[in-house]
Structures are given as C-alpha cells and as structure tokens.
Design a protein around this motif. Structure first.
Motif, PDB file in Angstrom:
ATOM      1  N   UNK A  94       0.835  -1.210   0.000  1.00  0.00           N
ATOM      2  CA  UNK A  94       0.000   0.000   0.000  1.00  0.00           C
ATOM      3  C   UNK A  94       0.862   1.249   0.000  1.00  0.00           C
ATOM      4  N   UNK A  95       1.922   1.252   0.800  1.00  0.00           N
ATOM      5  CA  UNK A  95       2.805   2.414   0.835  1.00  0.00           C
ATOM      6  C   UNK A  95       3.510   2.584  -0.507  1.00  0.00           C
ATOM      7  N   UNK A  96       3.950   1.493  -1.113  1.00  0.00           N
ATOM      8  CA  UNK A  96       4.569   1.568  -2.436  1.00  0.00           C
ATOM      9  C   UNK A  96       3.619   2.184  -3.455  1.00  0.00           C
ATOM     10  N   UNK A  97       2.361   1.748  -3.439  1.00  0.00           N
ATOM     11  CA  UNK A  97       1.374   2.267  -4.380  1.00  0.00           C
ATOM     12  C   UNK A  97       1.114   3.749  -4.152  1.00  0.00           C
ATOM     13  N   UNK A  98       1.027   4.164  -2.892  1.00  0.00           N
ATOM     14  CA  UNK A  98       0.779   5.574  -2.581  1.00  0.00           C
ATOM     15  C   UNK A  98       1.948   6.445  -3.027  1.00  0.00           C
ATOM     16  N   UNK A  99       3.169   5.956  -2.806  1.00  0.00           N
ATOM     17  CA  UNK A  99       4.352   6.710  -3.227  1.00  0.00           C
ATOM     18  C   UNK A  99       4.421   6.794  -4.741  1.00  0.00           C
ATOM     19  N   UNK A 100       4.141   5.681  -5.426  1.00  0.00           N
ATOM     20  CA  UNK A 100       4.209   5.656  -6.877  1.00  0.00           C
ATOM     21  C   UNK A 100       3.200   6.631  -7.493  1.00  0.00           C
ATOM     22  N   UNK A 101       2.031   6.770  -6.856  1.00  0.00           N
ATOM     23  CA  UNK A 101       0.994   7.676  -7.355  1.00  0.00           C
ATOM     24  C   UNK A 101       1.134   9.097  -6.810  1.00  0.00           C
ATOM     25  N   UNK A 103       0.525  10.289  -3.919  1.00  0.00           N
ATOM     26  CA  UNK A 103      -0.614  10.738  -3.126  1.00  0.00           C
ATOM     27  C   UNK A 103      -0.185  11.671  -1.999  1.00  0.00           C
ATOM     28  N   UNK A 104       1.034  11.485  -1.504  1.00  0.00           N
ATOM     29  CA  UNK A 104       1.518  12.307  -0.392  1.00  0.00           C
ATOM     30  C   UNK A 104       1.836  13.732  -0.822  1.00  0.00           C
ATOM     31  N   UNK A 105       1.873  13.995  -2.136  1.00  0.00           N
ATOM     32  CA  UNK A 105       2.198  15.345  -2.627  1.00  0.00           C
ATOM     33  C   UNK A 105       0.964  16.143  -3.027  1.00  0.00           C
ATOM     34  N   UNK A 106      -0.199  15.591  -2.778  1.00  0.00           N
ATOM     35  CA  UNK A 106      -1.423  16.255  -3.200  1.00  0.00           C
ATOM     36  C   UNK A 106      -1.992  17.199  -2.150  1.00  0.00           C
ATOM     37  N   UNK A 107      -1.242  17.384  -1.052  1.00  0.00           N
ATOM     38  CA  UNK A 107      -1.561  18.435  -0.090  1.00  0.00           C
ATOM     39  C   UNK A 107      -2.621  18.099   0.926  1.00  0.00           C
ATOM     40  N   UNK A 108      -3.051  16.844   1.006  1.00  0.00           N
ATOM     41  CA  UNK A 108      -4.101  16.488   1.957  1.00  0.00           C
ATOM     42  C   UNK A 108      -3.620  15.329   2.816  1.00  0.00           C
ATOM     43  N   UNK A 109      -2.805  15.654   3.813  1.00  0.00           N
ATOM     44  CA  UNK A 109      -2.271  14.628   4.711  1.00  0.00           C
ATOM     45  C   UNK A 109      -3.072  14.606   6.014  1.00  0.00           C
ATOM     46  N   UNK A 110      -3.251  13.441   6.611  1.00  0.00           N
ATOM     47  CA  UNK A 110      -2.722  12.150   6.169  1.00  0.00           C
ATOM     48  C   UNK A 110      -3.490  11.578   4.980  1.00  0.00           C
ATOM     49  N   UNK A 111      -2.784  10.767   4.186  1.00  0.00           N
ATOM     50  CA  UNK A 111      -3.443   9.960   3.157  1.00  0.00           C
ATOM     51  C   UNK A 111      -4.022   8.742   3.871  1.00  0.00           C
ATOM     52  N   UNK A 112      -5.342   8.605   3.836  1.00  0.00           N
ATOM     53  CA  UNK A 112      -6.012   7.512   4.545  1.00  0.00           C
ATOM     54  C   UNK A 112      -6.494   6.460   3.542  1.00  0.00           C
ATOM     55  N   UNK A 113      -6.032   5.228   3.722  1.00  0.00           N
ATOM     56  CA  UNK A 113      -6.346   4.152   2.773  1.00  0.00           C
ATOM     57  C   UNK A 113      -6.747   2.891   3.525  1.00  0.00           C
ATOM     58  N   UNK A 114      -7.679   2.135   2.943  1.00  0.00           N
ATOM     59  CA  UNK A 114      -8.006   0.815   3.477  1.00  0.00           C
ATOM     60  C   UNK A 114      -8.014  -0.200   2.339  1.00  0.00           C
ATOM     61  N   UNK A 115      -7.844  -1.458   2.690  1.00  0.00           N
ATOM     62  CA  UNK A 115      -7.733  -2.491   1.669  1.00  0.00           C
ATOM     63  C   UNK A 115      -8.273  -3.809   2.210  1.00  0.00           C
ATOM     64  N   UNK A 116      -8.545  -4.728   1.317  1.00  0.00           N
ATOM     65  CA  UNK A 116      -8.995  -6.064   1.683  1.00  0.00           C
ATOM     66  C   UNK A 116      -8.476  -7.035   0.639  1.00  0.00           C
ATOM     67  N   UNK A 117      -7.965  -8.181   1.077  1.00  0.00           N
ATOM     68  CA  UNK A 117      -7.448  -9.116   0.098  1.00  0.00           C
ATOM     69  C   UNK A 117      -6.849 -10.356   0.724  1.00  0.00           C
ATOM     70  N   UNK A 118      -6.272 -11.193  -0.139  1.00  0.00           N
ATOM     71  CA  UNK A 118      -5.619 -12.431   0.289  1.00  0.00           C
ATOM     72  C   UNK A 118      -4.110 -12.234   0.344  1.00  0.00           C
TER      73      UNK A 118
END
Length: 427
Positions: A94-101, A103-118
């Motif tokens: 999740x952190x890799x995906x956020x950094x790649x996109x 998201x942390x530079x879009x000025x709205x911190x914290x970036x809040x994310x949730x996920x579900x999977x195997x």
C-alpha cells in the motif's frame, strides 16, 4: 493429461489453503463490511494492489531477519528474470502504491487508505494459521500524531464490538524511535549474547535483536526473564507520545493491557505497537494488530513519511465469533422465489423476477423445468420469505399465487400488483 483409458485426476485446494463457499462465505463478507464500514466513515479510501510485488520491497520493508522473509515468503522468477514474491502482508504494498501515485504530494495529509485481500505465507498449517489468508487493513500516511494512532486503534476496537465480540483484548507497547532505539538495542544485544542460543538465533541478535523477544520457542522464552525492557529506555519524546496514545484510548473507553515485550513480527514498526488477541483461539490468538512505521517509506526509497496502520485477520475473526458463539446478521440471499408451472408461466414470471431485482429485491427462479414439489423444496432451501407460484389457470385470470413461506398462507395477487405487494410484505 490423462489418456482415454484412465480416470481423470481430481484436484483439491493446495495444502494450508481453503475454499470460501456459501453459506460460510456470507460470514466472511459480514466481517469485512463490519471492519470496512467505520473506515469509510472516517475518511479512508479503498486501495487495491497486485497479488505479487518485487521481492526487494518486502526484504527491505518487512525486514531480512524476519521469519516472513527468510522462511515464509513465496517467491518466483519470471521469464524475464524478475524476482517476485506473493504478498505476505499489505502495508509495504500500500505504501509503495501511494508513493508511486504521489498521493503524499497532493496536499491532503494524512493519506487515509483501506484495503482487503488475500495474503500468502509458507506456514505450517494449523487451525487459524493458513498459507493463504484474508485481511482487512488500514493505513494513515504522512502525519505523526498520537491522535491518528488512537483513531485507528479505536476503529478496530469498535469493529470487533459491532460484530458482537466481547473477549478481544488490546495489548499495547512502544518500540521507541531512531533516537532511543539504538541504546536499547545495544543493551538487549549485550544481554542476549550471554544466553545459550542456537547459531541461527545468535545471528539474529546481530541483525535485529528485537526479533529474539518475539521467539515463541520455550527454550528461548525461558531465558528472557531478565531481558531489558524497551519502556525503560524510551526517550522523553517517545514516552510523552505513548502517554498521549494511552490517554486518548482511555478517554474513548477502549481498555488495553501494557506489554513491554510486544514487538510483533515485522521490522518496520516504531513507537506505537499493538495487537488484538482472543484467548479462545489457542496458540493462534492474534486477531489483528499493527503500529506506527515512521521509517518504512525511506526504507523503500521514498521520502520521510511518518505513518501508522493495522491489519485484521478475517479468518481469525470468524474463528473468534465461533469461539464466543456469536452469529453475525447475514442478509438473506433470496427474499422471493418464483415457481412457474408450465412454459406460459415461465414467460410471465421471468421478467417479473428481473423487475423485482431491479427494484432492489433479492429474487430467484426455479430453473430447469422443475415440478411443483421439487421447486417448492428449492424455494424453502433458498431462505426466501415469499414464493410466487403461477400456472395456466392463474395466468388466465391475470393473477399469480403469493405464498408466505413461513406461515404457509397463500393468496392470489394481480400481476401488476405483485411488486407493490412484495415490497409491503418485506417491509
């Protein structure tokens, strides 16, 4: 491949995995929704990452000394020569995906994310420990604030409570930060070097001595009674931070137990570390956990990005529900079951079932030309509350028979009034 004279091979799920099928799958979905609902209400957006990543993401992020990386990770080499791993946990991805996109530079911190999977680990299979398992997780990226740590812990605790679980216990600790951890690390290494340990554990002392505190073997645990504890080595900032987290949890009515030995199984944690446990599950008592990981972003090539998160095990939560005898409220898969008696009735009822579904009613149909006795058995097995039964005589009168499957009462209803009557009965 079998030849014409041999019996085709049958297949089973791989060892340590499971198939999730109805009706049990409905409980898993109910658990996921109980966890995800509060997260969405708290501003967490959904993220989905690939089922596999570069091996280095986990070796650098999770930690080369962890059992996850050294013993449990499924790895593969692609035809192009890339080294990949099935994801053993969610945070690094999740952190890799956020950094790649960015998201942390879009000025709205914290970036809040949730996920579900195997997720996948080469474990020794046992009750509550699988090689393929399901998690719901949440991450808050980019802000260092004890209120954010407390928010995530409260959201998890409330999810357990909403499911009806009463025996989940929160265990809490602080692992310090880059300022105070080195001093504790040195003190712990000095203590551990004097113990009677095997060669592999001695190597771990030099790489990450905190991992030794997490060793489950009695031969090791029995020697750790006098080990230095990290709360005694916290700097003033970490001590104040942890006190704030504890005060916020207390104010929110979330009870916890302090455990100075809690380190969890991943190398990236700093400061707040926590685990939810359930004593009714035996050895695999953890039903979720997480903590703050302020240095993980830099470990995987990103900027300094203080963050906190957790993952809750759906499989373990289902086991906890069974241990407490709690039945989750699962909506009926079918509310209305249509039983046509003849081809004319099939032509009339099938579009009616489609209309009901489009109106939000869970409806099913007696497929395959079943007789009335067989079709009514299927209606009862479906869990439907209402059966719609129609034959040639009914259609000639412009009606069908509406049957309340719980009471057995049956009465005719005009075809154009069926949707209204169904909605009224279903409330």
């Amino acid at each position: 491949m079998s030849d014409d004279n041999s019996t085709p091979r049958t297949f089973s799920a791989p060892k340590g995995t499971y198939d999730l099928l109805p009706p049990d799958s409905a409980t898993f979905l109910a658990v996921r929704e109980a966890v995800a609902g509060p997260l969405r209400a708290a501003g967490y957006g959904y993220v989905e990452t690939p089922g596999f990543e570069q091996v280095e993401l986990f070796s650098r992020g999770v930690g080369e000394s962890t059992d996850i990386v050294t013993k449990e990770m499924y790895t593969l080499t692609t035809k192009g020569g890339d080294q990949l791993a099935l994801r053993p946990e969610g945070t690094a991805s999740v952190l890799r995906a956020a950094l790649q996109a960015n998201l942390h530079r879009q000025g709205n911190l914290p970036v809040k994310l949730w996920y579900s999977g195997s997720y996948y680990r080469y474990e020794r299979p046992q009750a509550g420990r699988y090689r393929h398992f399901s998690q719901v997780g949440a991450e808050a990226l980019g802000v260092e604030d004890p209120a954010l740590d407390a928010e995530l812990i409260i959201l998890a605790a409330d999810a357990y409570r909403s499911l009806g679980l009463r025996e989940v216990k929160l265990v809490l600790n602080s692992l310090g930060d880059a300022k105070c951890r080195p001093g504790y690390r040195a003190a712990l290494q000095e203590f551990l070097r004097g113990l009677d340990l095997d060669e592999q554990t001695r190597e771990r002392i030099e790489i990450n001595p905190l991992r030794v505190l997490d060793d489950k073997r009695e031969s090791v645990r029995g020697q750790l009674a006098g080990a230095p504890m990290i709360p005694d080595h916290l700097c003033d900032d970490c001590r104040a931070y942890h006190a704030s987290v504890r005060a916020l949890l207390t104010e929110a009515g979330v009870p916890f137990v302090d455990d100075p030995r809690l380190v969890r199984g991943l190398d990236y944690y700093t400061r707040t570390t926590f685990e939810f446990v359930h004593d009714g599950l035996g050895a695999q008592s953890g039903v979720g956990g997480g903590g703050r990981y302020d240095g993980l972003s830099e470990m995987i090539g990103g900027p300094a990005l203080p963050s906190v998160g957790w993952a809750l095990g759906v499989d373990r939560i289902v086991l906890a529900l069974r241990a407490e005898g709690v039945t989750t409220e699962v909506p009926a898969a079918t509310d209305v079951y249509a039983v046509p008696l003849g081809e004319a009735a099939r032509s009339a009822l099938f579009p009616l079932v489609t209309e009901l579904r489009r109106a939000g009613v869970a409806a099913d149909f007696a497929y395959g030309g079943k007789g009335v006795k067989s079709a009514m058995k299927s209606a009862n097995r479906s869990g439907a509350r209402i059966a719609l039964v129609a034959g040639d005589r009914d259609l000639a009168d412009g009606v069908l028979q509406l049957k309340d499957l719980s009471s057995g009462e049956q009465w005719p209803v005009q075809l154009d009034q069926v949707p209204t009557e169904v909605r009224k009965l279903l409330g």
